[in-house]
Design a protein around this motif. Structure first.
Motif, PDB file in Angstrom:
ATOM      1  N   GLU A   3     -12.243   2.615  -0.166  1.00  0.00           N
ATOM      2  CA  GLU A   3     -12.706   1.890  -2.289  1.00  0.00           C
ATOM      3  C   GLU A   3     -11.967   2.774  -2.726  1.00  0.00           C
ATOM      4  O   GLU A   3     -10.527   2.356  -3.618  1.00  0.00           O
ATOM      5  CB  GLU A   3     -13.219   1.283  -2.278  1.00  0.00           C
ATOM      6  CG  GLU A   3     -12.990   0.970  -3.722  1.00  0.00           C
ATOM      7  CD  GLU A   3     -14.829  -0.650  -3.319  1.00  0.00           C
ATOM      8  OE1 GLU A   3     -15.019   0.034  -4.426  1.00  0.00           O
ATOM      9  OE2 GLU A   3     -14.889  -1.118  -2.458  1.00  0.00           O
ATOM     10  N   SER A   4     -11.815   3.963  -2.640  1.00  0.00           N
ATOM     11  CA  SER A   4     -11.699   5.153  -3.346  1.00  0.00           C
ATOM     12  C   SER A   4      -9.967   5.699  -3.143  1.00  0.00           C
ATOM     13  O   SER A   4      -9.836   5.689  -4.691  1.00  0.00           O
ATOM     14  CB  SER A   4     -12.646   6.466  -3.169  1.00  0.00           C
ATOM     15  OG  SER A   4     -12.166   7.224  -4.191  1.00  0.00           O
ATOM     16  N   GLU A   7      -8.045   3.968  -5.097  1.00  0.00           N
ATOM     17  CA  GLU A   7      -7.991   3.223  -6.959  1.00  0.00           C
ATOM     18  C   GLU A   7      -7.049   4.138  -6.814  1.00  0.00           C
ATOM     19  O   GLU A   7      -6.694   4.044  -7.802  1.00  0.00           O
ATOM     20  CB  GLU A   7      -9.450   3.246  -7.388  1.00  0.00           C
ATOM     21  CG  GLU A   7     -10.345   2.035  -7.303  1.00  0.00           C
ATOM     22  CD  GLU A   7     -12.174   2.668  -7.294  1.00  0.00           C
ATOM     23  OE1 GLU A   7     -12.526   3.303  -8.092  1.00  0.00           O
ATOM     24  OE2 GLU A   7     -12.962   1.500  -7.501  1.00  0.00           O
ATOM     25  N   GLU A  10      -3.569   3.512  -6.532  1.00  0.00           N
ATOM     26  CA  GLU A  10      -2.994   2.439  -7.431  1.00  0.00           C
ATOM     27  C   GLU A  10      -2.955   2.787  -8.653  1.00  0.00           C
ATOM     28  O   GLU A  10      -2.192   3.101  -9.443  1.00  0.00           O
ATOM     29  CB  GLU A  10      -4.513   0.860  -7.917  1.00  0.00           C
ATOM     30  CG  GLU A  10      -4.456   0.241  -6.449  1.00  0.00           C
ATOM     31  CD  GLU A  10      -3.094  -1.289  -6.942  1.00  0.00           C
ATOM     32  OE1 GLU A  10      -2.604  -1.039  -7.926  1.00  0.00           O
ATOM     33  OE2 GLU A  10      -3.009  -0.844  -5.566  1.00  0.00           O
ATOM     34  N   GLN A  11      -3.847   4.187  -9.181  1.00  0.00           N
ATOM     35  CA  GLN A  11      -4.275   5.471 -10.310  1.00  0.00           C
ATOM     36  C   GLN A  11      -2.373   5.902 -10.897  1.00  0.00           C
ATOM     37  O   GLN A  11      -1.452   5.851 -11.004  1.00  0.00           O
ATOM     38  CB  GLN A  11      -4.891   6.244 -10.135  1.00  0.00           C
ATOM     39  CG  GLN A  11      -5.705   5.681 -10.612  1.00  0.00           C
ATOM     40  CD  GLN A  11      -6.631   7.000 -11.411  1.00  0.00           C
ATOM     41  OE1 GLN A  11      -6.945   7.651 -11.058  1.00  0.00           O
ATOM     42  NE2 GLN A  11      -8.298   5.862 -11.195  1.00  0.00           N
TER      43      GLN A  11
END
Length: 97
Positions: A3-4, A7, A10-11
């Motif tokens: 999940e990290s 993220e 996505e950033q």
């Protein structure tokens, strides 16, 4: 952990999309990403190979993160989709900056 990583990807995609929009290169970037999609893994590995040469020229870029982003074709698809979401970035960038 996954999940990290998601993220973080996505950033990176958002940051790349914004920068490409500021440079007013949305159209050429989409075309290049579409053409380079089959070679995304090789391009990512090439970026890792050139990392020692590019790091002294960069200002805080983490080439390993971008190489990891490029090696996965779904990330390239998400970047293209993000660029296609806002085709008017080029016009807005000139007014804001």
């Amino acid at each position: 952990m996954a999940e990290s990583r998601q993220e973080q990807n996505e950033q990176l995609i958002e940051r790349l999309a914004q920068q490409i929009g500021r440079w007013r290169l949305t159209g050429p970037a989409i075309a290049l990403l579409e053409i380079a999609r089959p070679l995304s893994f090789i391009i990512g590995q090439g970026l890792l190979l050139c990392q020692p040469l590019l790091e002294p020229l960069s200002t805080g870029l983490h080439f390993a993160d971008y190489a990891d982003l490029l090696t996965d074709r779904t990330n390239m698809d998400r970047l293209v989709a993000r660029l296609e979401e806002e085709p008017s970035w080029g016009c807005q960038a000139g007014r804001n900056g």
